[in-house]
Design an enzyme around this catalytic site. Structure first.
Site, PDB file in Angstrom:
ATOM      1  N   TYR A 119      58.462  40.819  81.416  1.00 40.28           N
ATOM      2  CA  TYR A 119      57.100  40.825  80.883  1.00 40.28           C
ATOM      3  C   TYR A 119      56.694  42.264  80.595  1.00 40.28           C
ATOM      4  O   TYR A 119      56.902  43.147  81.419  1.00 40.28           O
ATOM      5  CB  TYR A 119      56.130  40.211  81.904  1.00 40.28           C
ATOM      6  N   GLU A 207      51.097  41.922  73.893  1.00 37.52           N
ATOM      7  CA  GLU A 207      51.798  41.282  75.008  1.00 37.52           C
ATOM      8  C   GLU A 207      53.146  40.749  74.546  1.00 37.52           C
ATOM      9  O   GLU A 207      53.222  39.980  73.586  1.00 37.52           O
ATOM     10  CB  GLU A 207      50.956  40.133  75.576  1.00 37.52           C
TER      11      GLU A 207
END
Ligand code: ADP
Ligand code: MG
Length: 397
Positions: A119, A207
């Site tokens: 992530y 993101e």
């Protein structure tokens, strides 16, 4: 303003970031040609909506099949078939709410072999007034679960605005993600590109979940979610062109065309207020009297009659609205202008719900006279709490 995954990937590709080859598809009949332009042997067919959690989502319509909004295919034909099943159907994910979102675009891209899912995000951190890098070794579709149960696995690094991104930031992130050798160098370079894209395009959030490590050790951006700072859009015509109006609340869209500060909410009392602070207070006091606001709406200081009329139309177009509270403290904004706008709007669109008007300040007498002689069925209120009490009573009995 948000954009689709495929648009975000195109921007990142321009900055030299590693992304898969892919094709966006708007019509089912073009899916096969699009898939045929990719190499295979694995195709990934991805629903494009402005919401995450697509992989774990599900479709409302039975003919869309059992699978979620990210589907693997082993042939061009299969990829086209899956695209056809998703287009026009409604995808529900934990981010869309129960109503879901209609899928109007599909992205077909080359499938990647995945060894690790990481992530990585860049965002404007208001607490530190800096851009923060957020990362975790536990990327992929369960990141929300990681954040809830093992928040220590999510790390954050701040970038000093005066220096901007420096290679040591990249090394820190790479080590936090358990990288070694040439991978560290790749990460340092990737973050440099991401930071440049982020700052040059005035992003608010970038993101990447997942950023993958492939079996050959290379990194790849497998998903990308990007939001831009609305106040900086005036200097990015290329970004404005990416706007997909079908993804936005039609009421908020209409409001933005008239430069109204409007945000749709779930309650039953529509509010028209001048000034953000007064609008917040009005929402609070509606709650205090036992109802919920249907919207936040600040018509601003210099609103014209046309703007007020438009604001009123937006409020009445919301089917959840069971009553309207107009709460104006006229300073720069004049009460008579508001009154004229309200009267004009009601004459145009009609009034099927109770309307409470509280006016105070500049030209208040003139404003009240316009309302009183208009023949409209308006309940007058003297102050903020009186107005809230009256509208809640009118709606709830
Ligand atoms: P969402 O976050 O909306 O669920 P993603 O794009 O992250 O959508 O896809 C969900 C999962 O599907 C990823 O975590 C990854 O495991 C897999 N996936 C997505 N794109 C690809 C691809 N091009 N090749 C292989 N697997 C993929
Ligand atoms: Mg994702």
């Amino acid at each position: 303003m948000n954009i689709h995954e495929y648009q975000a990937k195109a921007i990142l590709r321009d900055y030299g970031c590693p992304v898969s080859d892919g094709r966006a598809v708007l019509k089912a009949e073009n899916a096969k040609t699009a898939a045929g332009e990719l190499d295979g042997p694995l195709w990934v067919v991805k629903a494009q909506i402005h919401a995450g959690g697509r992989g774990k989502g599900s479709f409302k319509e039975a003919d869309a099949g059992e699978k979620g909004g990210v589907r693997l295919a082993k042939s061009v034909e299969e990829a086209a078939e899956e695209a056809k099943k998703m287009l026009g159907r409604t995808l529900v994910t934990h981010q869309t709410g129960p109503a879901g979102k209609q899928v109007n675009r599909i992205y077909i891209e080359d499938g990647s072999d995945i060894e690790r899912e990481l992530y990585l995000a860049l965002l404007v951190d208001r607490q530190t007034s800096a851009v923060s890098i957020v990362c975790s070794t536990e990327g992929g579709m369960d990141i929300e679960e990681v954040a809830a149960s093992t928040p220590e696995k999510i790390l954050s690094f701040s970038i000093e605005p005066a220096t901007g991104y420096q290679p040591f930031h990249g090394r820190r992130v790479a080590f936090a993600l358990g990288m070694e050798g040439p991978q560290v160098k790749q990460m340092v370079q990737l973050l440099d590109k991401l930071y440049r894209a982020f700052t040059e395009k005035d992003m608010e959030m970038l993101e990447i979940n997942p950023l993958i490590v492939m079996p050959d050790g290379n990194l790849k951006v497998l998903d990308a979610k990007v939001g831009f700072d609305g106040n900086a859009l005036y200097r990015h015509n290329d970004i404005i062109a990416l706007r997909d109006e079908t993804e936005e609340d039609p009421k908020e869209l209409a409001a933005s065309k008239y430069d109204l500060n409007y945000i749709a909410l779930d309650g039953e009392i529509g509010c028209m207020v001048n000034g953000a602070g007064l609008a917040m207070a009005t929402m609070d006091i509606i709650k205090l009297y036992g109802a919920e606001p249907a919207n936040f709406l600040d018509v601003g200081g210099g609103a014209t009659k046309e703007k007020v009329t438009e604001a009123f139309k937006i409020i009445t177009s919301d089917k959840n609205v069971k009553g309207i509270l107009v709460n104006i403290f006229g300073g720069i904004m004049r009460c008579d202008v508001i009154a004229e706008g309200v009267v004009a709007a009601v004459k145009e669109v009609g009034l099927e719900v109770p309307l409470v008007v509280r006016l105070e300040g500049t030209n208040v007498e003139k404003g009240k006279e316009i309302i009183n002689t208009s023949g409209l069925n308006v309940i007058a209120a003297d102050n903020l709490s009186d107005g809230a009490e009256k509208i809640v009573k009118a709606v709830k009995g």
